[in-house]
Design an enzyme around this catalytic site. Structure first.
Site, PDB file in Angstrom:
ATOM      1  N   GLY A 248      -8.407  25.533  43.580  1.00 24.90           N
ATOM      2  CA  GLY A 248      -7.749  24.310  43.969  1.00 24.90           C
ATOM      3  C   GLY A 248      -6.783  23.625  43.043  1.00 24.90           C
ATOM      4  O   GLY A 248      -6.180  22.640  43.444  1.00 24.90           O
ATOM      5  N   GLU A 290     -12.373  29.959  41.640  1.00 24.26           N
ATOM      6  CA  GLU A 290     -11.596  30.807  42.543  1.00 24.26           C
ATOM      7  C   GLU A 290     -10.163  30.335  42.698  1.00 24.26           C
ATOM      8  O   GLU A 290      -9.769  29.888  43.761  1.00 24.26           O
ATOM      9  CB  GLU A 290     -12.223  30.781  43.940  1.00 24.26           C
ATOM     10  CG  GLU A 290     -13.678  31.096  43.992  1.00 24.26           C
ATOM     11  CD  GLU A 290     -14.309  30.701  45.327  1.00 24.26           C
ATOM     12  OE1 GLU A 290     -15.210  31.413  45.751  1.00 24.26           O
ATOM     13  OE2 GLU A 290     -13.891  29.689  45.926  1.00 24.26           O
ATOM     14  N   PRO A 291      -9.369  30.419  41.659  1.00 26.30           N
ATOM     15  CA  PRO A 291      -7.973  30.000  41.805  1.00 26.30           C
ATOM     16  C   PRO A 291      -7.175  30.978  42.670  1.00 26.30           C
ATOM     17  O   PRO A 291      -7.341  32.189  42.531  1.00 26.30           O
ATOM     18  CB  PRO A 291      -7.460  30.020  40.359  1.00 26.30           C
ATOM     19  CG  PRO A 291      -8.330  31.016  39.658  1.00 26.30           C
ATOM     20  CD  PRO A 291      -9.681  30.904  40.301  1.00 26.30           C
ATOM     21  N   GLY A 292      -6.367  30.461  43.542  1.00 19.24           N
ATOM     22  CA  GLY A 292      -5.450  31.290  44.330  1.00 19.24           C
ATOM     23  C   GLY A 292      -4.024  30.865  44.011  1.00 19.24           C
ATOM     24  O   GLY A 292      -3.289  31.539  43.292  1.00 19.24           O
ATOM     25  N   ARG A 293      -3.695  29.689  44.500  1.00 16.02           N
ATOM     26  CA  ARG A 293      -2.350  29.147  44.342  1.00 16.02           C
ATOM     27  C   ARG A 293      -1.869  29.150  42.881  1.00 16.02           C
ATOM     28  O   ARG A 293      -0.754  29.577  42.590  1.00 16.02           O
ATOM     29  CB  ARG A 293      -2.339  27.709  44.870  1.00 16.02           C
ATOM     30  CG  ARG A 293      -0.967  27.077  44.975  1.00 16.02           C
ATOM     31  CD  ARG A 293      -1.083  25.571  45.271  1.00 16.02           C
ATOM     32  NE  ARG A 293      -2.005  25.296  46.349  1.00 16.02           N
ATOM     33  CZ  ARG A 293      -1.687  25.279  47.636  1.00 16.02           C
ATOM     34  NH1 ARG A 293      -0.448  25.482  48.004  1.00 16.02           N
ATOM     35  NH2 ARG A 293      -2.605  25.026  48.553  1.00 16.02           N
ATOM     36  N   TYR A 334       1.939  21.410  57.150  1.00 14.75           N
ATOM     37  CA  TYR A 334       1.515  20.169  56.508  1.00 14.75           C
ATOM     38  C   TYR A 334       2.565  19.536  55.613  1.00 14.75           C
ATOM     39  O   TYR A 334       2.253  18.994  54.563  1.00 14.75           O
ATOM     40  CB  TYR A 334       0.175  20.305  55.760  1.00 14.75           C
ATOM     41  CG  TYR A 334      -0.167  21.658  55.181  1.00 14.75           C
ATOM     42  CD1 TYR A 334      -1.251  22.379  55.678  1.00 14.75           C
ATOM     43  CD2 TYR A 334       0.560  22.193  54.134  1.00 14.75           C
ATOM     44  CE1 TYR A 334      -1.584  23.610  55.150  1.00 14.75           C
ATOM     45  CE2 TYR A 334       0.225  23.430  53.596  1.00 14.75           C
ATOM     46  CZ  TYR A 334      -0.856  24.134  54.119  1.00 14.75           C
ATOM     47  OH  TYR A 334      -1.183  25.354  53.596  1.00 14.75           O
ATOM     48  N   CYS A 360      12.901  29.529  67.328  1.00 11.93           N
ATOM     49  CA  CYS A 360      13.183  28.651  68.466  1.00 11.93           C
ATOM     50  C   CYS A 360      12.187  27.505  68.542  1.00 11.93           C
ATOM     51  O   CYS A 360      11.398  27.409  69.483  1.00 11.93           O
ATOM     52  CB  CYS A 360      13.176  29.468  69.742  1.00 11.93           C
ATOM     53  SG  CYS A 360      14.445  30.712  69.690  1.00 11.93           S
ATOM     54  N   GLU A 361      12.202  26.673  67.537  1.00 16.94           N
ATOM     55  CA  GLU A 361      11.350  25.484  67.461  1.00 16.94           C
ATOM     56  C   GLU A 361      12.149  24.465  66.663  1.00 16.94           C
ATOM     57  O   GLU A 361      12.639  24.795  65.576  1.00 16.94           O
ATOM     58  CB  GLU A 361      10.080  25.749  66.636  1.00 16.94           C
ATOM     59  CG  GLU A 361       9.197  26.866  67.095  1.00 16.94           C
ATOM     60  CD  GLU A 361       8.138  26.426  68.086  1.00 16.94           C
ATOM     61  OE1 GLU A 361       7.784  25.227  68.092  1.00 16.94           O
ATOM     62  OE2 GLU A 361       7.693  27.283  68.846  1.00 16.94           O
ATOM     63  N   TYR A 390       0.505  31.579  49.767  1.00 13.03           N
ATOM     64  CA  TYR A 390       0.458  31.136  51.167  1.00 13.03           C
ATOM     65  C   TYR A 390       1.811  31.217  51.858  1.00 13.03           C
ATOM     66  O   TYR A 390       2.107  30.423  52.742  1.00 13.03           O
ATOM     67  CB  TYR A 390      -0.117  29.707  51.261  1.00 13.03           C
ATOM     68  CG  TYR A 390      -1.466  29.578  50.597  1.00 13.03           C
ATOM     69  CD1 TYR A 390      -2.586  30.184  51.159  1.00 13.03           C
ATOM     70  CD2 TYR A 390      -1.626  28.909  49.395  1.00 13.03           C
ATOM     71  CE1 TYR A 390      -3.821  30.106  50.540  1.00 13.03           C
ATOM     72  CE2 TYR A 390      -2.860  28.819  48.767  1.00 13.03           C
ATOM     73  CZ  TYR A 390      -3.950  29.416  49.339  1.00 13.03           C
ATOM     74  OH  TYR A 390      -5.179  29.342  48.728  1.00 13.03           O
TER      75      TYR A 390
HETATM   76  C1  LIG Z   1      -8.427  28.495  49.587  1.00 11.88           C
HETATM   77  C2  LIG Z   1      -9.637  28.658  48.791  1.00 11.88           C
HETATM   78  C3  LIG Z   1      -9.544  28.897  47.415  1.00 11.88           C
HETATM   79  C4  LIG Z   1      -8.247  28.932  46.672  1.00 11.88           C
HETATM   80  O1  LIG Z   1      -7.630  27.683  46.633  1.00 11.88           O
HETATM   81  P1  LIG Z   1      -6.282  27.473  45.803  1.00 11.88           P
HETATM   82  O2  LIG Z   1      -5.883  26.100  46.113  1.00 11.88           O
HETATM   83  O3  LIG Z   1      -5.308  28.479  46.317  1.00 11.88           O
HETATM   84  O4  LIG Z   1      -6.599  27.679  44.371  1.00 11.88           O
HETATM   85  C5  LIG Z   1     -10.718  29.112  46.731  1.00 11.88           C
HETATM   86  N1  LIG Z   1     -11.917  29.079  47.349  1.00 11.88           N
HETATM   87  C6  LIG Z   1     -12.030  28.856  48.667  1.00 11.88           C
HETATM   88  C7  LIG Z   1     -13.370  28.853  49.290  1.00 11.88           C
HETATM   89  C8  LIG Z   1     -10.910  28.618  49.434  1.00 11.88           C
HETATM   90  O5  LIG Z   1     -11.042  28.375  50.735  1.00 11.88           O
END
Ligand SMILES: *Cc1c(COP(=O)(O)O)cnc(C)c1O
Length: 431
Positions: A248, A290-293, A334, A360-361, A390
Site C-alpha cells: 500500500g 506485500e508492496p505492488g505499486r 477512480y 467510444c465513451e 495497474y
Molecule cells: C492490492 C494489494 C496489495 C498491493 O497494494 P499496493 O498498493 O500495490 O502496494 C497487497 N496486498 C493485497 C491483499 C492487495 O489487495
C-alpha cells in the site's frame, strides 16, 4: 523530473531509463508500455535491504503481482529474492511458468473457486491467504483429498481507515475482504481454522489499502493486530508465527505528490512492532509485506501518438491519442492523477488540454487539464508517466483494441517482455 529515470537529452527529447523515447516508439510502435527493469530491481533491493536491516532474516517482502503480472516480472522477483502474492490461477500460473519457486507463492482472494483451490493445492504453493470461513471448509476438504498439509494465513480486517480512495480502501471494518476482528468474528475464524486437521495456521494477514501516504497507518494497523494476537494467545494458546501487513505505500504521480522514504518508514515500523510485541509479552513474528505499486509504478511509462487535436473554441481543447481507457482505465475508475509529457522539446507556449483516448465513451479520459505544447498536432508523441502499476494488468480489449506490448529497458538495452496483440490474437478465442 517526476522520477529519477526520466530526463531530457541535449535536444530536449524525452529519455526514459537513459534511452530515447522517440526511437523506442519508432522501433516498437505506439501505444507502447515501457518498463525500466533496473528501476524494478532497485525498488526490490530497497525493500530487501530495509527488511534485512529492520528485521534481520525474520522477514520477507512479497511482490503483489496484480500490479503487473507477466513472466519477465516474475523472473526478476525470483532473482531479487522476493516472494510473490497472487489472486488468481492466472497469476499463479504466470509465476510458476516463469520458474518462480512455488513455496514462495501466496494465494489471496475473497472469491476463490473450487477449481482455484484444487489448482493451487496441487501446485504446492506455499501459503493460502484464507479470506473467510467458507474458503476454510473448501480448502480443508481439497487439501485432505490431495493428502496435503496446507499452510495458511488468515485475512483479518483490523478496522482502520487509511484515508485513501474509497475503491482501494480495504481496512475499514465492513469491507468485503477478510474477517473483522470486531464482534468476535475474528476469534471465531481463527478457532475454526485451528480445528481443521490438514490446515496449518502460520499466522495472520491484513491489508488496509493502497496509495497510503499517512505516517501512522501501518503503526495503527500493528496496534490492532498485536492486540488481536494477544487475545488469540490468551484465549486459544495460539502463537502467531507470521504477520503479513499487506501492501500500500503511495507513489508520486504528480510533481506535487510527496515522496515516501520507504526504508525510513520500514525502520520506524519495525521499532513500533518490536515495542508492541514486547509490551504484549509475545515473541516477534516473521514479518511480511506485500508492496505492488511501489515496486513497479515508477518503472513504467506509456507512449502514445496523437491522432487528433480539437480546439472547441471557448469550450475545451482535446488531445486525442491512439490508446485510452483500454490500456489505462485508472482515471475512469477512480480519477487517478497522471503526469503527461510531450516527447519532443518542451519549449514554446503551452495550452491546457484534456488528454483523451480513442474508445467510444465520453469517460475515456487519461487525464483532464494537462499542459501540453500549444502547437501539438497529429503524429506527435505524448508520454504518460508512472504507469508501471495497474496499467498493463488492468488493460482490456475494449473496442477490440489489441493490448500494447511491454518493452523492458535494462542496462541500456531493450527487449520485448510481452508482445503486441495482433488482429489474429483478438479473434483467437472466437469460434
Ligand atoms: C492490492 C494489494 C496489495 C498491493 O497494494 P499496493 O498498493 O500495490 O502496494 C497487497 N496486498 C493485497 C491483499 C492487495 O489487495
Amino acid at each position: 523530473m517526476l522520477t529519477g529515470n526520466i530526463q531530457r537529452d541535449e535536444f530536449g527529447e524525452l529519455c526514459f531509463a537513459g534511452q530515447n523515447v522517440r526511437s523506442l516508439a519508432e522501433e516498437y510502435g505506439t501505444p507502447l508500455y515501457l518498463m525500466d527493469a533496473d528501476r524494478i530491481r532497485f525498488n526490490c533491493r530497497l525493500y530487501r535491504k530495509a527488511f534485512q536491516e529492520s528485521f534481520g532474516e525474520n522477514a520477507l517482502p512479497l511482490y503483489a503481482s496484480k500490479a503487473a503480472s507477466f513472466r519477465q516480472i516474475c523472473r526478476i522477483m525470483a532473482e531479487e529474492g522476493l516472494g510473490i502474492d497472487t489472486v488468481s490461477r492466472g497469476e499463479i500460473y504466470t509465476a510458476l511458468s516463469a520458474g518462480f519457486p512455488a513455496e514462495k507463492i501466496y494465494f489471496h482472494g475473497d472469491g476463490k473457486t473450487d477449481e482455484d483451490i484444487r489448482y493451487a493445492v496441487s501446485a504446492r504453493i506455499g501459503f493460502f491467504i484464507v479470506d473467510n470461513e467458507t474458503e476454510l471448509e473448501c480448502l480443508q476438504a481439497e487439501a485432505a483429498a490431495q493428502g496435503v498439509r496446507q499452510k495458511v494465513l488468515l485475512r483479518i480486517t483490523p478496522g482502520i481507515d487509511p484515508h485513501t480512495y474509497e475503491a482501494v480502501n480495504t481496512g475499514k471494518v465492513d469491507v468485503k475482504f477478510g474477517v473483522p476482528i470486531a464482534e468476535g468474528l475474528g476469534l471465531r475464524f481463527v478457532k475454526k481454522a485451528l480445528a481443521m486437521d490438514v490446515i496449518e495456521v502460520a499466522g495472520l494477514h491484513c491489508h488496509v489499502g493502497s496509495m497510503v501516504f499517512d505516517e501512522m497507518v501501518f503503526e495503527d494497523t500493528v496496534d490492532h493486530m498485536v492486540s488481536f494476537m494477544k487475545e488469540l494467545h490468551n484465549t486459544l494458546g495460539f502463537v502467531t508465527q507470521e504477520l503479513n501487513l499487506g501492501g500500500g505505500y503511495g507513489v508520486r504521480y504528480l510533481e506535487s505528490d510527496k515522496t515516501i522514504d520507504i526504508p525510513a518508514r520500514i525502520k520506524a515500523l519495525a521499532e513500533h512492532i518490536r515495542q508492541r510485541i514486547s509490551e504484549a509479552g509475545l515473541s516477534m513474528p516473521y514479518i511480511l509485506m506485500e508492496p505492488g505499486r511501489s515496486i513497479v509504478a515508477d518503472a513504467g511509462m506509456t507512449v502514445y501518438t496523437v491522432s487528433t487535436v480539437k480546439h472547441l473554441t471557448g469550450l475545451k481543447n482535446y488531445v486525442i491519442i491512439d490508446g485510452g481507457m483500454a490500456d489505462n482505465p485508472r482515471y475512469c475508475l477512480y480519477q487517478a492523477p497522471y503526469t503527461a509529457l510531450p516527447v519532443s522539446c518542451e519549449e514554446g507556449s503551452k495550452e491546457v488540454f484534456d488528454l483523451v483516448g480513442r474508445c467510444c465513451e465520453s469517460g475515456d479520459i487519461i487525464q483532464p487539464e494537462v499542459k501540453l505544447p500549444a502547437n501539438i498536432k497529429r503524429g506527435d508523441l505524448v508520454a504518460v508517466c508512472t504507469t508501471g502499476a495497474y496499467n498493463y494488468s488492468m488493460a482490456s480489449n475494449y473496442n477490440r483494441l489489441g493490448r500494447p506490448p511491454v518493452v523492458m529497458l535494462q542496462g541500456g538495452e531493450h527487449f520485448v517482455a510481452v508482445r503486441r496483440e495482433t488482429l489474429e490474437d483478438l479473434c483467437a478465442l472466437d469460434v
